[in-house]
Design a protein around this motif. Structure first.
Motif, PDB file in Angstrom:
ATOM      1  N   THR A 208      32.748  40.439  43.131  1.00 55.72           N
ATOM      2  CA  THR A 208      32.821  41.482  42.019  1.00 55.72           C
ATOM      3  C   THR A 208      31.811  41.943  41.327  1.00 55.72           C
ATOM      4  O   THR A 208      31.552  43.055  41.271  1.00 55.72           O
ATOM      5  CB  THR A 208      34.095  41.309  41.234  1.00 55.72           C
ATOM      6  OG1 THR A 208      35.189  40.746  42.188  1.00 55.72           O
ATOM      7  CG2 THR A 208      34.693  42.463  40.399  1.00 55.72           C
TER       8      THR A 208
ATOM      9  N   LEU B  16      29.715  45.544  41.510  1.00 55.07           N
ATOM     10  CA  LEU B  16      29.789  46.303  40.294  1.00 55.07           C
ATOM     11  C   LEU B  16      28.208  46.601  40.173  1.00 55.07           C
ATOM     12  O   LEU B  16      28.035  47.787  39.443  1.00 55.07           O
ATOM     13  CB  LEU B  16      30.504  45.879  39.214  1.00 55.07           C
ATOM     14  CG  LEU B  16      31.979  45.972  39.352  1.00 55.07           C
ATOM     15  CD1 LEU B  16      32.701  45.274  38.011  1.00 55.07           C
ATOM     16  CD2 LEU B  16      32.437  47.367  39.232  1.00 55.07           C
TER      17      LEU B  16
ATOM     18  N   LEU C 120      33.307  54.012  25.407  1.00 60.28           N
ATOM     19  CA  LEU C 120      34.664  53.884  25.383  1.00 60.28           C
ATOM     20  C   LEU C 120      35.360  53.272  26.606  1.00 60.28           C
ATOM     21  O   LEU C 120      36.156  52.417  26.344  1.00 60.28           O
ATOM     22  CB  LEU C 120      35.059  55.325  25.454  1.00 60.28           C
ATOM     23  CG  LEU C 120      35.180  56.403  24.040  1.00 60.28           C
ATOM     24  CD1 LEU C 120      35.745  57.626  24.362  1.00 60.28           C
ATOM     25  CD2 LEU C 120      35.694  55.571  22.955  1.00 60.28           C
ATOM     26  N   LEU C 121      34.794  53.391  27.686  1.00 67.39           N
ATOM     27  CA  LEU C 121      35.460  52.759  28.829  1.00 67.39           C
ATOM     28  C   LEU C 121      35.495  51.012  28.834  1.00 67.39           C
ATOM     29  O   LEU C 121      36.267  50.332  28.848  1.00 67.39           O
ATOM     30  CB  LEU C 121      34.379  53.164  29.999  1.00 67.39           C
ATOM     31  CG  LEU C 121      35.376  52.929  31.337  1.00 67.39           C
ATOM     32  CD1 LEU C 121      36.700  53.739  31.310  1.00 67.39           C
ATOM     33  CD2 LEU C 121      34.616  53.466  32.582  1.00 67.39           C
TER      34      LEU C 121
ATOM     35  N   LEU D 140      37.806  50.010  26.166  1.00 64.92           N
ATOM     36  CA  LEU D 140      39.145  49.969  26.714  1.00 64.92           C
ATOM     37  C   LEU D 140      39.423  48.671  27.711  1.00 64.92           C
ATOM     38  O   LEU D 140      40.363  47.922  27.566  1.00 64.92           O
ATOM     39  CB  LEU D 140      39.314  51.201  27.779  1.00 64.92           C
ATOM     40  CG  LEU D 140      40.892  51.251  28.474  1.00 64.92           C
ATOM     41  CD1 LEU D 140      41.892  51.217  27.398  1.00 64.92           C
ATOM     42  CD2 LEU D 140      40.853  52.373  29.454  1.00 64.92           C
ATOM     43  N   VAL D 141      38.618  48.360  28.681  1.00 61.58           N
ATOM     44  CA  VAL D 141      38.594  47.496  29.573  1.00 61.58           C
ATOM     45  C   VAL D 141      38.572  46.116  28.690  1.00 61.58           C
ATOM     46  O   VAL D 141      39.262  44.967  29.096  1.00 61.58           O
ATOM     47  CB  VAL D 141      37.540  47.472  30.660  1.00 61.58           C
ATOM     48  CG1 VAL D 141      37.359  46.290  31.703  1.00 61.58           C
ATOM     49  CG2 VAL D 141      37.770  48.809  31.572  1.00 61.58           C
TER      50      VAL D 141
ATOM     51  N   LEU E 267      41.742  45.084  26.900  1.00 61.95           N
ATOM     52  CA  LEU E 267      42.676  44.930  28.043  1.00 61.95           C
ATOM     53  C   LEU E 267      42.358  43.513  28.198  1.00 61.95           C
ATOM     54  O   LEU E 267      43.650  42.781  28.342  1.00 61.95           O
ATOM     55  CB  LEU E 267      42.830  45.808  29.081  1.00 61.95           C
ATOM     56  CG  LEU E 267      43.421  47.156  28.993  1.00 61.95           C
ATOM     57  CD1 LEU E 267      43.198  48.040  30.144  1.00 61.95           C
ATOM     58  CD2 LEU E 267      44.893  46.820  28.727  1.00 61.95           C
ATOM     59  N   PHE E 268      41.535  43.131  28.630  1.00 65.46           N
ATOM     60  CA  PHE E 268      41.307  41.734  29.169  1.00 65.46           C
ATOM     61  C   PHE E 268      41.398  40.682  28.151  1.00 65.46           C
ATOM     62  O   PHE E 268      41.829  39.729  28.263  1.00 65.46           O
ATOM     63  CB  PHE E 268      39.801  41.588  29.853  1.00 65.46           C
ATOM     64  CG  PHE E 268      40.041  41.836  31.169  1.00 65.46           C
ATOM     65  CD1 PHE E 268      40.542  40.962  32.179  1.00 65.46           C
ATOM     66  CD2 PHE E 268      39.831  43.283  31.756  1.00 65.46           C
ATOM     67  CE1 PHE E 268      40.680  41.243  33.310  1.00 65.46           C
ATOM     68  CE2 PHE E 268      40.237  43.746  32.847  1.00 65.46           C
ATOM     69  CZ  PHE E 268      40.550  42.488  33.923  1.00 65.46           C
TER      70      PHE E 268
ATOM     71  N   TYR F 112      45.218  40.373  27.790  1.00 61.83           N
ATOM     72  CA  TYR F 112      45.574  39.635  28.880  1.00 61.83           C
ATOM     73  C   TYR F 112      45.369  38.212  28.937  1.00 61.83           C
ATOM     74  O   TYR F 112      45.953  37.345  29.153  1.00 61.83           O
ATOM     75  CB  TYR F 112      45.564  40.550  30.232  1.00 61.83           C
ATOM     76  CG  TYR F 112      46.466  41.246  30.490  1.00 61.83           C
ATOM     77  CD1 TYR F 112      47.941  41.031  31.320  1.00 61.83           C
ATOM     78  CD2 TYR F 112      46.551  42.439  29.973  1.00 61.83           C
ATOM     79  CE1 TYR F 112      48.514  41.920  31.663  1.00 61.83           C
ATOM     80  CE2 TYR F 112      47.503  43.536  30.257  1.00 61.83           C
ATOM     81  CZ  TYR F 112      48.433  43.036  31.195  1.00 61.83           C
ATOM     82  OH  TYR F 112      49.666  44.314  31.151  1.00 61.83           O
ATOM     83  N   GLY F 113      44.011  38.000  28.544  1.00 63.59           N
ATOM     84  CA  GLY F 113      43.446  36.723  28.789  1.00 63.59           C
ATOM     85  C   GLY F 113      44.155  35.688  27.540  1.00 63.59           C
ATOM     86  O   GLY F 113      44.262  34.358  27.606  1.00 63.59           O
TER      87      GLY F 113
ATOM     88  N   VAL G 187      55.481  39.619  32.916  1.00 70.62           N
ATOM     89  CA  VAL G 187      55.167  39.681  34.394  1.00 70.62           C
ATOM     90  C   VAL G 187      53.617  39.194  34.314  1.00 70.62           C
ATOM     91  O   VAL G 187      52.977  39.912  33.526  1.00 70.62           O
ATOM     92  CB  VAL G 187      55.176  41.154  34.953  1.00 70.62           C
ATOM     93  CG1 VAL G 187      54.395  41.171  36.419  1.00 70.62           C
ATOM     94  CG2 VAL G 187      56.419  41.593  35.187  1.00 70.62           C
TER      95      VAL G 187
ATOM     96  N   PRO H 247      50.139  36.423  35.431  1.00 69.49           N
ATOM     97  CA  PRO H 247      49.558  35.396  36.333  1.00 69.49           C
ATOM     98  C   PRO H 247      49.928  34.106  35.497  1.00 69.49           C
ATOM     99  O   PRO H 247      48.868  33.482  34.676  1.00 69.49           O
ATOM    100  CB  PRO H 247      47.904  35.524  36.015  1.00 69.49           C
ATOM    101  CG  PRO H 247      47.689  36.424  34.800  1.00 69.49           C
ATOM    102  CD  PRO H 247      49.336  37.136  34.557  1.00 69.49           C
TER     103      PRO H 247
ATOM    104  N   VAL I 103      53.913  39.320  49.324  1.00 67.10           N
ATOM    105  CA  VAL I 103      53.096  40.557  48.656  1.00 67.10           C
ATOM    106  C   VAL I 103      53.954  41.050  47.469  1.00 67.10           C
ATOM    107  O   VAL I 103      53.517  41.056  46.274  1.00 67.10           O
ATOM    108  CB  VAL I 103      53.031  41.698  49.691  1.00 67.10           C
ATOM    109  CG1 VAL I 103      52.721  42.772  49.037  1.00 67.10           C
ATOM    110  CG2 VAL I 103      52.030  41.260  50.742  1.00 67.10           C
ATOM    111  N   LEU I 104      55.421  41.002  47.448  1.00 66.63           N
ATOM    112  CA  LEU I 104      56.203  41.639  46.582  1.00 66.63           C
ATOM    113  C   LEU I 104      56.911  40.782  45.635  1.00 66.63           C
ATOM    114  O   LEU I 104      57.115  41.250  44.436  1.00 66.63           O
ATOM    115  CB  LEU I 104      57.367  42.692  47.265  1.00 66.63           C
ATOM    116  CG  LEU I 104      56.607  43.942  47.741  1.00 66.63           C
ATOM    117  CD1 LEU I 104      57.821  44.892  48.530  1.00 66.63           C
ATOM    118  CD2 LEU I 104      55.773  44.810  47.036  1.00 66.63           C
TER     119      LEU I 104
ATOM    120  N   PRO J  77      59.928  48.757  46.421  1.00 64.02           N
ATOM    121  CA  PRO J  77      60.045  49.757  47.483  1.00 64.02           C
ATOM    122  C   PRO J  77      60.407  48.903  48.798  1.00 64.02           C
ATOM    123  O   PRO J  77      59.474  48.876  49.458  1.00 64.02           O
ATOM    124  CB  PRO J  77      58.625  50.183  47.434  1.00 64.02           C
ATOM    125  CG  PRO J  77      57.588  49.443  46.763  1.00 64.02           C
ATOM    126  CD  PRO J  77      58.540  48.430  45.818  1.00 64.02           C
TER     127      PRO J  77
END
Lengths: 257, 199
Positions: free
Chosen positions: A42, A46, A80-81, A84-85, A88-89, A92-93, A102, A104, A184-185, A239
Motif C-alpha cells: 500500500t 501510494l 484538508l484531506l 480527514l484521513v 478517521l484513523f 477507528y484506531g 461493526v 475489526p 465476504v458478507l 444484498p
C-alpha cells in the motif's frame, strides 16, 4: 504588466522525459504489486502514485512555473484531506474495542472484552445479549410486550410440531457457494471457520443451526429482511439473491449436530 | 483593446491579468475536485480497514491488465494534451488541432476499455450492491468516468474553436484551462488504479 509574459514555454524534451517516467512508474507499480510485501504494498503504491501525480502537476500542468497563490490552492486540499484521513484513523484506531458496532475486533480482543463485559447477562457462550434474550423467550412468551421477539409465534408453533429433520428436506443449496458468500458478507460480524469478528450480540452460526425453532423458512425471511423480523436489529439487510439465501442456509445447516 | 482571452467581455481587462485569473480560477476549482474524490478515498481506506477480506476478494475480481492499459491510455492522453497546450502557446495551429484530436481519441479508448470492464461484471451480477468493495469501486470509477465525459466535451469545444483559428500566442488560456482539467482526470486515475486493482 504587459512585459509580464503569459504562461511558460517548456522544452519538448522535458515533456518527453516526463512521459517516459510516467510509463516506467506505471510498469514498476504493477510489478511491485505482484510481490507481497504486506502493508508496504500500500505504501509503495501510494508513494509511486504521488510521484506520478507530482510529475503531472509540475511539468504537464506547468505547476513549476506557477506563483505562490496557485501553490496555496494546490496544498490546501491536500492538507484538508490529510486531516480527514488522519482523524478517521485516530478515531477507528483508538475506539474501545467492545464499543464497536461493526469493526475489526480480533478474536482475542473479543474474549478479553467479554471478561470485562458489563452489558447483558454474562455467560460462557460469548453472545451475551442474544443468549439472555433467547432464554426469555424459551421460558415465556410475555416478551412480546417488551423487547420484540425475533421469532414470530406462527413459525414457532409450526416448528414445534415438525421434526427437525423434515423441514430441511427441501433445502438443496450449494454449501461451498454459501460458505464463500458468508466469508465476504457475514464475516464482519459472525465467525466463519473461526475467522472474522464475533460482534457482541450476533449469535454463532452453530447456535442458530442447532436451534430447531430456526426453520429454513424463518432463516429465509431473516436473511431477506432482518428488520422485518426484528425491528432495530443490528443485523443489516444484505444484498442477497434468492439463490444466495438458499446457499447460505444450506451452509448454516452444516453447523447442526 | 478587447482580447478574446477575456472570458465574458463585460469590461476591458488587462489580457495577462485576465489570463492569470482564469487559470487561478481553474486551480481553485481543481482543489474542490480533489476534495470531492478525497471523501471517497477516505471511505475506501476506512472500509478496507474494517473489511480487509472483502476488499481483497473484490480486488481479485478486477482485471489488472485492463486497469493498467487504461492508466497508460490516460498518460498518453495527458501527454498529447500537454502538447496541445504547447502548440497553442507557440501558435502552431495544425499541431494544436492534431493533439486535441489525439487526446479525444485516447479518451474514447479509455471509455471503450471501461465498457469492456463494466459490461461483463454487470452481466455476471457484480453490481454496486454486491458488497462494500464494489460500492466503492463503482462509485469512484463512475464519478471518474463522468469527469472523462465532461473533459471530452471540454476538449471537443476547444477542438471546434481551434479549427476556427481562435487560439494563438496571445490567446491560449482556454486550451491551458482545458488541459489543467484533463490532467486532473489523469491524476485521479493514477491513484484509483493502484488502490482498486493492485493492493
Amino acid at each position: 504588466m504587459s512585459e509580464h509574459k503569459m504562461g511558460h514555454i517548456q522544452e519538448f524534451s522535458i515533456y518527453f522525459k516526463v512521459l517516459l517516467a510516467l510509463i516506467g512508474l506505471t510498469i514498476a507499480t504493477v510489478l511491485v504489486s505482484l510481490v507481497d510485501f504486506g502493508i508496504f504494498n500500500t505504501l509503495v503504491a501510494l508513494l509511486v502514485a504521488a510521484i506520478k501525480a507530482s510529475l503531472v502537476v509540475l511539468y504537464f500542468m506547468h505547476g513549476k512555473y506557477e506563483d505562490r497563490i496557485t501553490w496555496a490552492f494546490i496544498y490546501y486540499p491536500l492538507i484538508l484531506l490529510a486531516t480527514l484521513v488522519g482523524a478517521l484513523f485516530l478515531d477507528y484506531g483508538f475506539r474501545d474495542k467492545g464499543q464497536f458496532t461493526v469493526g475489526p475486533i480480533s478474536f482475542d480482543a473479543m474474549h478479553q472484552s467479554h471478561d470485562a463485559d458489563s452489558h447483558g447477562a454474562t455467560d460462557d457462550h460469548g453472545a451475551t445479549t442474544h443468549d439472555s434474550h433467547n432464554a426469555d423467550s424459551a421460558d415465556t412468551h410475555t416478551d412480546a410486550h417488551g423487547e420484540p421477539s425475533i421469532m414470530d409465534p406462527a413459525t414457532e408453533a409450526h416448528a414445534a410440531e415438525t421434526p427437525a429433520v423434515d423441514m430441511w428436506e427441501g433445502v438443496h443449496g450449494d454449501v461451498e457457494a454459501g460458505r464463500a458468500k458468508a466469508k465476504v458478507l457475514c464475516i464482519a460480524c459472525h465467525l466463519i471457520d473461526g475467522e472474522g469478528n464475533a460482534l457482541p450480540g450476533a449469535p454463532p452460526f452453530a447456535e442458530t443451526a442447532n436451534n430447531t425453532e430456526k426453520t429454513p423458512e424463518f432463516l429465509r425471511t431473516w436473511l431477506k429482511a432482518p428488520q422485518s423480523v426484528k425491528p432495530g436489529t443490528l443485523m443489516p439487510q444484505l444484498p442477497l439473491t434468492d439463490a444466495d439465501i438458499e446457499n447460505l442456509i444450506t451452509y448454516l445447516h452444516t453447523y447442526a449436530e | 483593446m478587447s482580447e478574446p482571452g477575456t472570458f465574458f467581455h463585460l469590461h476591458e481587462e488587462d489580457p495577462v491579468e485576465a489570463y492569470e485569473n482564469f487559470k487561478l480560477g481553474m486551480w481553485i476549482f481543481l482543489a474542490t475536485e480533489v476534495l470531492l474524490f478525497g471523501g471517497l478515498f477516505a471511505a475506501y481506506f476506512i472500509f478496507k480497514f474494517i473489511w480487509p477480506t472483502v476488499f481483497e476478494d473484490g480486488s481479485s475480481h478486477l482485471n489488472k491488465f485492463m486497469g493498467g492499459l487504461n492508466t497508460l491510455v490516460l498518460i498518453f492522453s495527458s501527454f498529447s494534451m500537454a502538447m496541445a497546450v504547447d502548440a497553442a502557446q507557440r501558435g502552431q495551429q495544425k499541431k494544436l488541432v492534431r493533439n486535441l484530436a489525439i487526446t479525444l481519441f485516447f479518451a474514447l479508448c479509455f471509455i471503450v476499455v471501461k465498457g469492456f470492464e463494466w459490461g461483463p461484471k454487470l452481466s455476471h451480477g457484480i453490481t454496486p450492491g454486491s458488497d462494500v468493495f464494489f460500492s466503492v469501486y463503482y462509485m469512484t470509477t463512475g464519478l471518474h468516468l463522468l469527469h472523462v465525459l465532461v473533459g471530452m466535451s471540454f476538449i471537443g469545444l476547444l477542438l471546434a474553436r481551434a479549427l476556427k483559428g481562435r487560439y494563438h500566442e496571445e490567446n491560449f488560456g482556454g486550451v491551458e484551462i482545458g488541459g489543467l482539467y484533463w490532467h486532473l482526470v489523469d491524476i485521479i486515475w493514477i491513484f484509483l488504479f493502484p488502490l482498486l486493482y493492485l493492493i
